[in-house]
Design an enzyme around this catalytic site. Structure first.
Site, PDB file in Angstrom:
ATOM      1  N   THR A  25      69.982  45.720 -16.093  1.00 45.42           N
ATOM      2  CA  THR A  25      70.993  46.504 -15.385  1.00 45.42           C
ATOM      3  C   THR A  25      70.924  47.959 -15.842  1.00 45.42           C
ATOM      4  O   THR A  25      71.012  48.242 -17.029  1.00 45.42           O
ATOM      5  CB  THR A  25      72.391  45.919 -15.662  1.00 45.42           C
ATOM      6  OG1 THR A  25      72.481  44.650 -15.009  1.00 45.42           O
ATOM      7  CG2 THR A  25      73.499  46.819 -15.142  1.00 45.42           C
ATOM      8  N   HIS A 177      69.520  34.057 -10.358  1.00 39.11           N
ATOM      9  CA  HIS A 177      70.220  34.300 -11.625  1.00 39.11           C
ATOM     10  C   HIS A 177      71.278  33.215 -11.852  1.00 39.11           C
ATOM     11  O   HIS A 177      72.353  33.246 -11.266  1.00 39.11           O
ATOM     12  CB  HIS A 177      70.883  35.677 -11.560  1.00 39.11           C
ATOM     13  CG  HIS A 177      71.319  36.220 -12.893  1.00 39.11           C
ATOM     14  ND1 HIS A 177      71.515  35.428 -14.003  1.00 39.11           N
ATOM     15  CD2 HIS A 177      71.594  37.490 -13.291  1.00 39.11           C
ATOM     16  CE1 HIS A 177      71.904  36.202 -15.019  1.00 39.11           C
ATOM     17  NE2 HIS A 177      71.954  37.451 -14.618  1.00 39.11           N
ATOM     18  N   ASN A 180      73.887  33.831 -18.072  1.00 38.65           N
ATOM     19  CA  ASN A 180      74.733  34.910 -18.603  1.00 38.65           C
ATOM     20  C   ASN A 180      76.168  34.953 -18.078  1.00 38.65           C
ATOM     21  O   ASN A 180      76.793  36.011 -18.038  1.00 38.65           O
ATOM     22  CB  ASN A 180      74.061  36.274 -18.360  1.00 38.65           C
ATOM     23  CG  ASN A 180      72.897  36.492 -19.314  1.00 38.65           C
ATOM     24  OD1 ASN A 180      72.813  35.823 -20.348  1.00 38.65           O
ATOM     25  ND2 ASN A 180      71.994  37.398 -18.978  1.00 38.65           N
ATOM     26  N   TYR A 182      77.431  34.483 -15.098  1.00 40.26           N
ATOM     27  CA  TYR A 182      77.727  34.924 -13.730  1.00 40.26           C
ATOM     28  C   TYR A 182      77.974  33.695 -12.851  1.00 40.26           C
ATOM     29  O   TYR A 182      77.997  32.569 -13.342  1.00 40.26           O
ATOM     30  CB  TYR A 182      76.621  35.867 -13.246  1.00 40.26           C
ATOM     31  CG  TYR A 182      76.616  37.127 -14.096  1.00 40.26           C
ATOM     32  CD1 TYR A 182      77.691  38.012 -14.037  1.00 40.26           C
ATOM     33  CD2 TYR A 182      75.605  37.382 -15.013  1.00 40.26           C
ATOM     34  CE1 TYR A 182      77.751  39.142 -14.854  1.00 40.26           C
ATOM     35  CE2 TYR A 182      75.646  38.515 -15.840  1.00 40.26           C
ATOM     36  CZ  TYR A 182      76.726  39.387 -15.755  1.00 40.26           C
ATOM     37  OH  TYR A 182      76.794  40.490 -16.565  1.00 40.26           O
ATOM     38  N   ASN A 237      79.923  36.722 -21.849  1.00 39.77           N
ATOM     39  CA  ASN A 237      80.870  36.471 -20.747  1.00 39.77           C
ATOM     40  C   ASN A 237      81.691  35.200 -20.958  1.00 39.77           C
ATOM     41  O   ASN A 237      82.073  34.520 -20.005  1.00 39.77           O
ATOM     42  CB  ASN A 237      80.162  36.468 -19.387  1.00 39.77           C
ATOM     43  CG  ASN A 237      79.852  37.878 -18.904  1.00 39.77           C
ATOM     44  OD1 ASN A 237      80.581  38.817 -19.216  1.00 39.77           O
ATOM     45  ND2 ASN A 237      78.775  38.034 -18.158  1.00 39.77           N
TER      46      ASN A 237
HETATM   47  C1  PHB Z   1      75.126  43.509 -17.141  1.00 37.31           C
HETATM   48  O1  PHB Z   1      75.128  44.224 -16.149  1.00 37.31           O
HETATM   49  O2  PHB Z   1      75.807  43.750 -18.120  1.00 37.31           O
HETATM   50  C2  PHB Z   1      74.315  42.306 -17.117  1.00 37.31           C
HETATM   51  C3  PHB Z   1      73.741  41.928 -15.924  1.00 37.31           C
HETATM   52  C4  PHB Z   1      72.987  40.785 -15.857  1.00 37.31           C
HETATM   53  C5  PHB Z   1      72.812  40.018 -16.994  1.00 37.31           C
HETATM   54  C6  PHB Z   1      73.361  40.397 -18.189  1.00 37.31           C
HETATM   55  C7  PHB Z   1      74.135  41.547 -18.253  1.00 37.31           C
HETATM   56  O3  PHB Z   1      72.112  38.900 -16.916  1.00 37.31           O
END
Ligand code: PHB
Length: 368
Positions: A25, A177, A180, A182, A237
């Site tokens: 990112t 994805h 993490n 999400y 997260n």
């Molecule tokens: C972030 O934008 O902080 C971010 C995005 C994707 C990831 C991990 C962190 O897998």
């Protein structure tokens, strides 16, 4: 002995080395509209000597966005913008996959259509997590709204549409994805998924929506052009699961059935995904490549806090097929050359990771 500099057959692509550019990112898309542009094309083209590039996480819809400046793949302008990127990378003989992303609860109303609350499997906020509002103010994560059952199919369609757009934009493949913390990971793990319908409860139920997404993407791309990112034991997260071994073995079985191209797994040793300032080593977590590699039949890419020495070692010992590098690929556009010639690495500047200009983005020096 396999070397990090050896080529690797990736489906019908032969890549030149096993040094992968991790999804990163950087929050530098053109505004308004979250559109990739020339600056992003220059950045990726500079790094085209990677075995292949996985783009920064890219939202599949407006609802999927969680941070300012992250690019999308759901409008015509974004598809045009990504074409600049793929053309620039291909001109340098590079390969590039797009990472398809929905942040779920890790968002803020200011990014959401009509200023709505962010969505999640269940109305559980991510503690100790944060993001930035649309006007770049730091904010904590609010309690999200649990998705209605009839909305789930719409998100599957968003992923499918984004996968089609990625094809039109000239990518070589896509990565889904599921890591993490999400949206797809929020469904997989029982710390964030407390649903009582067919999408919650048992592992079979929790994996249903992530697999619907994957199958929709495979329909567009074919299985040998699709990878999946996973992060068992990652606490970023506010994630947790009551039985990660059982869960992720089940996930890998399902990925094997579909014969997808690769699994890209994050080592929980590096728990600073998303930019906390320190590398916090999670001493209580196991090595996920050691735990799960044998379970998966395809290509296994490992990421998370590797230095060159560790990376060489896990490839030489055949523990993994390739290693994805994040921060040192930010500061070393010619990382494979530096590894080959055993040259010193440029150090990275954290303060320019997120947002801003070409500073700390396209101005890191190449070897002379
Ligand atoms: C972030 O934008 O902080 C971010 C995005 C994707 C990831 C991990 C962190 O897998």
């Amino acid at each position: 002995m396999t070397s990090i500099l050896d080529p690797l057959q990736l489906g019908n692509l032969k890549i030149n080395n096993r040094i992968i550019m991790a999804p990163l990112t950087r929050m530098r898309s053109k505004q308004p509209g979250n559109i990739p542009w020339e600056l992003n094309a220059t950045y990726y083209a500079q790094r085209a000597s990677a075995g292949f590039i996985i783009t920064e996480a890219t939202q599949v819809s407006q609802q999927a966005q969680g941070y300012p400046g992250t690019p999308g793949i759901h409008t015509k302008e974004q598809v045009q913008g990504w074409k600049l990127v793929t053309d620039a990378v291909h001109k340098k003989n590079g390969r590039i996959f797009l990472q398809l992303w929905h942040v779920g609860r890790i968002s803020h109303s200011s990014h959401q259509p009509n200023g709505n609350l962010p969505v999640a499997p269940s109305a559980i906020p991510a503690k100790n997590s944060g993001t930035y509002t649309a006007d770049w103010k730091p904010t904590e994560i609010l309690t999200p709204r649990a998705l209605e059952i009839n909305e789930i199919d719409l998100i599957v369609k968003d992923f499918e549409n984004a996968a089609k757009n990625a094809k039109e934009a000239g990518f070589d493949g896509v990565e889904v994805h599921m890591a993490n913390g999400y949206l797809l990971d929020q469904f997989l793990q029982d710390g964030s998924n407390k649903r009582t319908d067919e999408f919650g409860g048992s592992i079979q139920n929790r994996i249903k929506f992530p697999l619907q997404v994957l199958d929709a993407v495979i329909k567009v791309w074919e299985n040998d052009k699709v990878g999946v990112r996973l992060s068992p034991y990652g606490k970023f997260n506010d994630m947790n699961d009551s039985n990660p071994i059982q869960l992720f073995n089940y996930v890998l079985d399902e990925l094997n059935k579909r014969k997808i191209l690769y699994v890209h797994m994050i080592e929980p040793r590096a728990t600073n995904a998303g930019g906390s300032d320190q590398d916090v080593k999670d001493g209580s977590a196991p090595s996920t490549s050691k735990l799960f590699r044998k379970k998966f039949n395809g290509i296994f890419i490992s990421a998370g806090g590797y230095d060159i020495k560790n990376a060489k070692q896990v490839i030489e010992s055949k523990e993994v097929d390739a290693v994805a590098f994040g921060r040192i690929f930010i500061s070393n556009p010619d990382l494979p050359k530096r590894i080959e010639l055993n040259k010193e690495l440029n150090s990275y500047k954290r303060e320019t990771f997120y947002g801003g200009t070409e500073k700390g983005y396209t101005d890191y020096p190449f070897l002379s």
